[in-house]
Design an enzyme around this catalytic site. Structure first.
Site, PDB file in Angstrom:
ATOM      1  N   CYS A 172       0.839  -1.192   0.000  1.00 41.66           N
ATOM      2  CA  CYS A 172       0.000   0.000   0.000  1.00 41.66           C
ATOM      3  C   CYS A 172       0.879   1.249   0.000  1.00 41.66           C
ATOM      4  O   CYS A 172       2.044   1.197   0.370  1.00 41.66           O
ATOM      5  CB  CYS A 172      -0.880   0.021   1.238  1.00 41.66           C
ATOM      6  SG  CYS A 172      -1.855  -1.472   1.421  1.00 41.66           S
ATOM      7  N   ARG A 192       2.055   1.330  -5.919  1.00 38.76           N
ATOM      8  CA  ARG A 192       2.229   0.463  -4.751  1.00 38.76           C
ATOM      9  C   ARG A 192       0.986  -0.380  -4.468  1.00 38.76           C
ATOM     10  O   ARG A 192       1.006  -1.261  -3.610  1.00 38.76           O
ATOM     11  CB  ARG A 192       2.559   1.312  -3.521  1.00 38.76           C
ATOM     12  CG  ARG A 192       3.866   2.056  -3.638  1.00 38.76           C
ATOM     13  CD  ARG A 192       4.104   2.898  -2.417  1.00 38.76           C
ATOM     14  NE  ARG A 192       4.329   2.076  -1.247  1.00 38.76           N
ATOM     15  CZ  ARG A 192       5.523   1.681  -0.817  1.00 38.76           C
ATOM     16  NH1 ARG A 192       6.603   2.031  -1.460  1.00 38.76           N
ATOM     17  NH2 ARG A 192       5.632   0.949   0.259  1.00 38.76           N
ATOM     18  N   TRP A 223      -3.233  -2.267  -1.725  1.00 38.47           N
ATOM     19  CA  TRP A 223      -3.073  -3.595  -2.317  1.00 38.47           C
ATOM     20  C   TRP A 223      -3.629  -4.551  -1.281  1.00 38.47           C
ATOM     21  O   TRP A 223      -3.074  -4.706  -0.199  1.00 38.47           O
ATOM     22  CB  TRP A 223      -1.604  -3.887  -2.606  1.00 38.47           C
ATOM     23  CG  TRP A 223      -1.384  -5.166  -3.348  1.00 38.47           C
ATOM     24  CD1 TRP A 223      -1.587  -5.381  -4.677  1.00 38.47           C
ATOM     25  CD2 TRP A 223      -0.905  -6.403  -2.820  1.00 38.47           C
ATOM     26  NE1 TRP A 223      -1.266  -6.676  -5.004  1.00 38.47           N
ATOM     27  CE2 TRP A 223      -0.845  -7.337  -3.878  1.00 38.47           C
ATOM     28  CE3 TRP A 223      -0.519  -6.827  -1.552  1.00 38.47           C
ATOM     29  CZ2 TRP A 223      -0.416  -8.645  -3.718  1.00 38.47           C
ATOM     30  CZ3 TRP A 223      -0.095  -8.135  -1.387  1.00 38.47           C
ATOM     31  CH2 TRP A 223      -0.045  -9.025  -2.464  1.00 38.47           C
ATOM     32  N   ASN A 282       0.019   0.800   6.059  1.00 33.40           N
ATOM     33  CA  ASN A 282       0.713  -0.057   5.096  1.00 33.40           C
ATOM     34  C   ASN A 282       1.458  -1.119   5.891  1.00 33.40           C
ATOM     35  O   ASN A 282       2.240  -0.781   6.778  1.00 33.40           O
ATOM     36  CB  ASN A 282       1.708   0.771   4.275  1.00 33.40           C
ATOM     37  CG  ASN A 282       2.627  -0.114   3.430  1.00 33.40           C
ATOM     38  OD1 ASN A 282       2.237  -1.202   3.012  1.00 33.40           O
ATOM     39  ND2 ASN A 282       3.842   0.354   3.187  1.00 33.40           N
ATOM     40  N   GLY A 283       1.197  -2.381   5.583  1.00 32.48           N
ATOM     41  CA  GLY A 283       1.851  -3.476   6.310  1.00 32.48           C
ATOM     42  C   GLY A 283       0.824  -4.511   6.713  1.00 32.48           C
ATOM     43  O   GLY A 283      -0.237  -4.618   6.090  1.00 32.48           O
ATOM     44  N   GLU A 297      13.101 -14.444 -17.334  1.00 31.36           N
ATOM     45  CA  GLU A 297      12.687 -13.047 -17.204  1.00 31.36           C
ATOM     46  C   GLU A 297      11.750 -12.635 -18.350  1.00 31.36           C
ATOM     47  O   GLU A 297      10.764 -11.926 -18.131  1.00 31.36           O
ATOM     48  CB  GLU A 297      13.923 -12.129 -17.131  1.00 31.36           C
ATOM     49  CG  GLU A 297      13.657 -10.646 -17.039  1.00 31.36           C
ATOM     50  CD  GLU A 297      12.763 -10.229 -15.870  1.00 31.36           C
ATOM     51  OE1 GLU A 297      12.503 -11.031 -14.966  1.00 31.36           O
ATOM     52  OE2 GLU A 297      12.301  -9.073 -15.897  1.00 31.36           O
ATOM     53  N   LYS A 335       7.977 -11.325 -17.662  1.00 24.09           N
ATOM     54  CA  LYS A 335       7.548 -10.004 -18.142  1.00 24.09           C
ATOM     55  C   LYS A 335       6.276 -10.114 -18.968  1.00 24.09           C
ATOM     56  O   LYS A 335       5.327  -9.369 -18.777  1.00 24.09           O
ATOM     57  CB  LYS A 335       8.683  -9.394 -18.976  1.00 24.09           C
ATOM     58  CG  LYS A 335       8.790  -7.932 -18.976  1.00 24.09           C
ATOM     59  CD  LYS A 335       9.483  -7.310 -17.793  1.00 24.09           C
ATOM     60  CE  LYS A 335       9.295  -7.981 -16.493  1.00 24.09           C
ATOM     61  NZ  LYS A 335       9.945  -7.535 -15.333  1.00 24.09           N
ATOM     62  N   GLU A 341       3.201 -11.064 -16.713  1.00 22.92           N
ATOM     63  CA  GLU A 341       2.660 -10.067 -15.792  1.00 22.92           C
ATOM     64  C   GLU A 341       1.953  -8.918 -16.503  1.00 22.92           C
ATOM     65  O   GLU A 341       1.007  -8.369 -15.949  1.00 22.92           O
ATOM     66  CB  GLU A 341       3.679  -9.586 -14.758  1.00 22.92           C
ATOM     67  CG  GLU A 341       4.898  -8.875 -15.243  1.00 22.92           C
ATOM     68  CD  GLU A 341       5.832  -8.468 -14.079  1.00 22.92           C
ATOM     69  OE1 GLU A 341       7.008  -8.233 -14.358  1.00 22.92           O
ATOM     70  OE2 GLU A 341       5.393  -8.359 -12.930  1.00 22.92           O
ATOM     71  N   HIS A 377      12.075 -33.010 -22.125  1.00 23.41           N
ATOM     72  CA  HIS A 377      11.830 -33.894 -20.984  1.00 23.41           C
ATOM     73  C   HIS A 377      10.430 -33.710 -20.417  1.00 23.41           C
ATOM     74  O   HIS A 377      10.180 -34.076 -19.270  1.00 23.41           O
ATOM     75  CB  HIS A 377      12.879 -33.653 -19.894  1.00 23.41           C
ATOM     76  CG  HIS A 377      14.263 -34.010 -20.336  1.00 23.41           C
ATOM     77  ND1 HIS A 377      14.656 -35.303 -20.561  1.00 23.41           N
ATOM     78  CD2 HIS A 377      15.326 -33.225 -20.656  1.00 23.41           C
ATOM     79  CE1 HIS A 377      15.918 -35.316 -20.968  1.00 23.41           C
ATOM     80  NE2 HIS A 377      16.345 -34.061 -21.052  1.00 23.41           N
ATOM     81  N   LYS A 390       3.968  -3.005  -6.789  1.00 19.22           N
ATOM     82  CA  LYS A 390       5.400  -2.860  -7.088  1.00 19.22           C
ATOM     83  C   LYS A 390       6.290  -3.471  -6.006  1.00 19.22           C
ATOM     84  O   LYS A 390       7.256  -4.145  -6.310  1.00 19.22           O
ATOM     85  CB  LYS A 390       5.709  -1.366  -7.248  1.00 19.22           C
ATOM     86  CG  LYS A 390       7.134  -1.062  -7.643  1.00 19.22           C
ATOM     87  CD  LYS A 390       7.352  -1.227  -9.122  1.00 19.22           C
ATOM     88  CE  LYS A 390       8.762  -0.920  -9.547  1.00 19.22           C
ATOM     89  NZ  LYS A 390       9.093  -1.613 -10.804  1.00 19.22           N
TER      90      LYS A 390
HETATM   91  C1  AGP Z   1       9.003  -7.517 -11.676  1.00 17.33           C
HETATM   92  O1  AGP Z   1       8.505  -7.198 -12.923  1.00 17.33           O
HETATM   93  C2  AGP Z   1       7.995  -7.888 -10.689  1.00 17.33           C
HETATM   94  N1  AGP Z   1       7.016  -6.887 -10.533  1.00 17.33           N
HETATM   95  C3  AGP Z   1       8.484  -8.547  -9.416  1.00 17.33           C
HETATM   96  O2  AGP Z   1       8.849  -9.842  -9.759  1.00 17.33           O
HETATM   97  C4  AGP Z   1       9.651  -7.887  -8.635  1.00 17.33           C
HETATM   98  O3  AGP Z   1      10.824  -7.977  -9.369  1.00 17.33           O
HETATM   99  C5  AGP Z   1       9.791  -8.584  -7.278  1.00 17.33           C
HETATM  100  O4  AGP Z   1       8.623  -8.415  -6.532  1.00 17.33           O
HETATM  101  C6  AGP Z   1      10.983  -8.107  -6.481  1.00 17.33           C
HETATM  102  O5  AGP Z   1      10.888  -6.746  -6.186  1.00 17.33           O
HETATM  103  P1  AGP Z   1      12.142  -5.962  -5.634  1.00 17.33           P
HETATM  104  O6  AGP Z   1      13.169  -5.966  -6.702  1.00 17.33           O
HETATM  105  O7  AGP Z   1      11.636  -4.591  -5.312  1.00 17.33           O
HETATM  106  O8  AGP Z   1      12.624  -6.703  -4.416  1.00 17.33           O
END
Ligand code: AGP
Length: 590
Positions: free
Chosen positions: A2, A27, A71, A95-96, A462, A466, A469, A485, A585
């Site tokens: 959040c 966030r 969030w 937040n938390g 990666e 990408k 997501e 396999h 994020k």
């Molecule tokens: C990346 O595109 C993602 N949103 C996610 O995997 C992110 O990299 C992960 O949550 C780690 O975040 P950080 O680098 O802030 O620790």
């Protein structure tokens, strides 16, 4: 997670809070809300949905207020579960996670309190009301001492002209400008505050008519030093681009150059030369999501370079693993935000076991930096798009420099030169990349698989993350050799397989995996570095994306077409690449 924000001593608090929430929206974007203090009392507007759902709140006015963008963790994204939560003259944003909320709720309900939400956060407003006897400081201290978990709080009370902010394991930054401010991160304070101070765990800020005062959870006064807001943490908006994601992809060359310059300027090479003399027997590189992929990419070259075992681990697994003593271990924690709960806790656990901890992060004031023995800066600048792009390349650059500086000799100089070249290659790849056709193929595919061998395997992971997501198309990343396999059973004419080939020594092997896909009627695209094209490959793959070849930093250059494919696919499908569904994020909960 959040985002929270607060202001006091301002005119039209609601305008400031609304703009701040727009900056914090990355966030979390399940719901949003604002409370302001006016002459007629505290007024609150909150709704499920994005920040724009409370656009009407801009007109509330007020001279102090708090805001929240959520969030969801406890309770669905509904109006009732949106923050702020109000009770007994208090209004609270959080937040938390309050881990003991169920027990507190039962205790408060037993004395007759009624709850309006399913959140863990609402108990905070009730505790404050319970402990309030005309002294805000006392009520806040008694409340926070009852809470377990992680909490950044901003609190408004109808009889107090300012706000209180509390920090425990979730970030709070205090700022002075044309008033007093607090927020979850620095970019949200840019344009509001010119001097900022980062609260430590267990500290409380009170913003009133005479500015800030600070105390700890025992009520003892503490003093914080305010310094100018670092320029790299100012959010520059979309700068004419349609989305932050494409703006941030375009900033990859700058992120690489700035990271290399900061490594030099902050004396990291000297710090690692000292560390080298102390000897170490193994290196563990750890992170979550994209940061884990950067860790894995670094681990591939690291072992040969350092002459000791190097392995990458996901932080969420590592933190709960039983482990031996780690004296003689270098533990490298990688995190864009420096806030990811699993990564911070993994670093704490490694440190407690005797490891030396190196933090590789884009946020210099984050929780991770306070755990680390050495901080390696990533200088990607504020990254607003939820999907990590330029920060990934910055992390790969910082990790490469770290390992080369640890290796000593000519390696560090070689890494600096290779990075300067990689930055130029990325610039070329961004302007010349033929991602559009491959993106169209992704957009119409039933699933997209990414394959790579050796150092191209992290790139495959990666690329797949990408695309998933931002487009929501199912798929996986696999080591190219693993395809036969099992996963090859998934290949049919509706699927697309993207092969990453940047190592001439392994090119034939991955090319034969492409053959196997095509032989089963699957469609294929290849991201191929100069000098890696094998006979007939261009004819077999429907889409061929040529990229320059970086021997030391292949993952950085390969990231560009993979990110562009993901971005264009999202746009073709009408998704919002900056705010993918269900994501936030920074993941500050387990
Ligand atoms: C990346 O595109 C993602 N949103 C996610 O995997 C992110 O990299 C992960 O949550 C780690 O975040 P950080 O680098 O802030 O620790």
């Amino acid at each position: 997670m959040c985002g929270i924000i607060a202001c006091a001593g301002v005119r039209r608090a609601s305008e400031i809070l609304y703009k701040g929430l727009c900056d914090l929206e990355y966030r979390g974007y399940d719901s949003a809300g604002i409370s302001v203090r006016r002459e007629d009392g505290i007024v609150t507007v909150k709704r499920a949905g994005r920040v724009s759902a409370i656009e009407c709140a801009r007109r509330l006015g007020g001279d102090a207020g708090i805001g929240h963008t959520r969030w969801a963790t406890h309770g669905a994204p509904t109006d009732a579960n949106a923050h702020p939560h109000n009770f007994g003259g208090f209004s609270v944003v959080h937040n938390g996670i309050i881990e003991n909320y169920a027990q507190l709720k039962a205790e408060l309900a037993a004395r007759g309190d009624e709850f309006l939400s399913q959140t863990d956060s609402e108990v905070v407003a009730h505790l404050l009301a319970k402990y309030y006897r005309g002294d805000l400081k006392e009520a806040v201290i008694r409340t926070v001492r009852r809470l377990k978990g992680a909490f950044a709080l901003c609190i408004l009370h109808e009889e107090f002209g300012g706000f209180a902010a509390v920090k425990y394991r979730s970030p709070v930054i205090a700022g002075y400008g044309s008033g007093c401010f607090a927020a979850s991160d620095m970019p949200a304070l840019s344009g509001l505050a010119d001097r900022v101070a980062v609260l430590k765990d267990g500290q409380i800020a009170f913003a009133g008519e005479n500015g800030f005062t600070f105390c700890d959870f025992d009520g003892n006064a503490v003093s914080l030093t305010f310094s100018p807001l670092p320029p790299q943490l100012r959010s520059g908006g979309k700068a004419g681009f349609p989305h932050y994601m494409i703006k941030e992809i375009n900033e990859i060359p700058a992120a690489i150059r700035q990271t290399a310059a900061a490594f030099e300027a902050e004396g990291c090479a000297r710090a690692f030369a000292k560390l080298r003399r102390k000897k170490f027997s193994q290196v563990i590189v750890c992170g979550c999501g994209t940061a884990y992929h950067a860790a894995l990419a670094a681990a591939y070259g690291g072992e040969e370079l350092l002459g000791v075992p190097v392995r990458a681990e996901t932080a969420g697994e590592y933190r709960y693993r039983r482990r031996r003593k780690l004296s003689g271990t270098l533990f490298v924690a990688v995190s864009q935000s420096g806030e990811t709960a699993d990564t911070v806790e993994a670093a704490r656990a490694a440190k407690a076991a005797g490891a030396r901890v190196i933090a590789v992060t884009n946020v210099p004031y984050s929780a991770l930096t306070s755990v680390a023995d050495v901080v390696v800066p990533v200088r990607a600048g504020a990254e607003i798009c939820v999907a990590a792009t330029k920060s990934y390349c910055g992390q790969c650059a910082a990790l490469g420099l770290t390992f080369c500086a640890l290796a000593g000799g000519r390696h560090y100089g070689r890494a600096k030169r290779a990075l300067a070249e990689a930055a130029a290659m990325c610039a070329d790849a961004i302007s010349g990349c033929a991602a559009e056709d491959a993106a169209r193929a992704c957009a119409s595919a039933s699933a997209v698989y990414f394959i790579g061998r050796g150092a191209d395997y992290p790139s495959a992971l990666e690329g797949s993350l990408k695309l998933k997501e931002v487009s929501y198309i199912p798929g996986e990343g696999y080591p190219a050799g693993e395809l036969k396999h099992g996963p090859i059973a998934l290949i049919d004419g509706g699927t697309l397989t993207v092969a990453v080939i940047t190592d001439p020594a392994l090119a034939e092997k991955t090319a034969s995996a492409v053959e196997q896909v095509c032989a089963r009627g699957g469609r294929a695209a290849v991201v191929c570095a100069e000098g890696c094209e094998t006979a007939g490959l261009r004819g077999r793959a429907e889409y061929f994306i040529a990229i320059p070849r970086s021997e030391l930093f292949p993952a950085i250059v390969a990231a560009v077409p993979l990110q562009l494919i993901a971005y264009r696919t999202a746009v073709i499908l009408g998704r919002d690449p900056d705010k993918p569904r269900n994501l936030a994020k920074s993941v500050t909960v387990e």
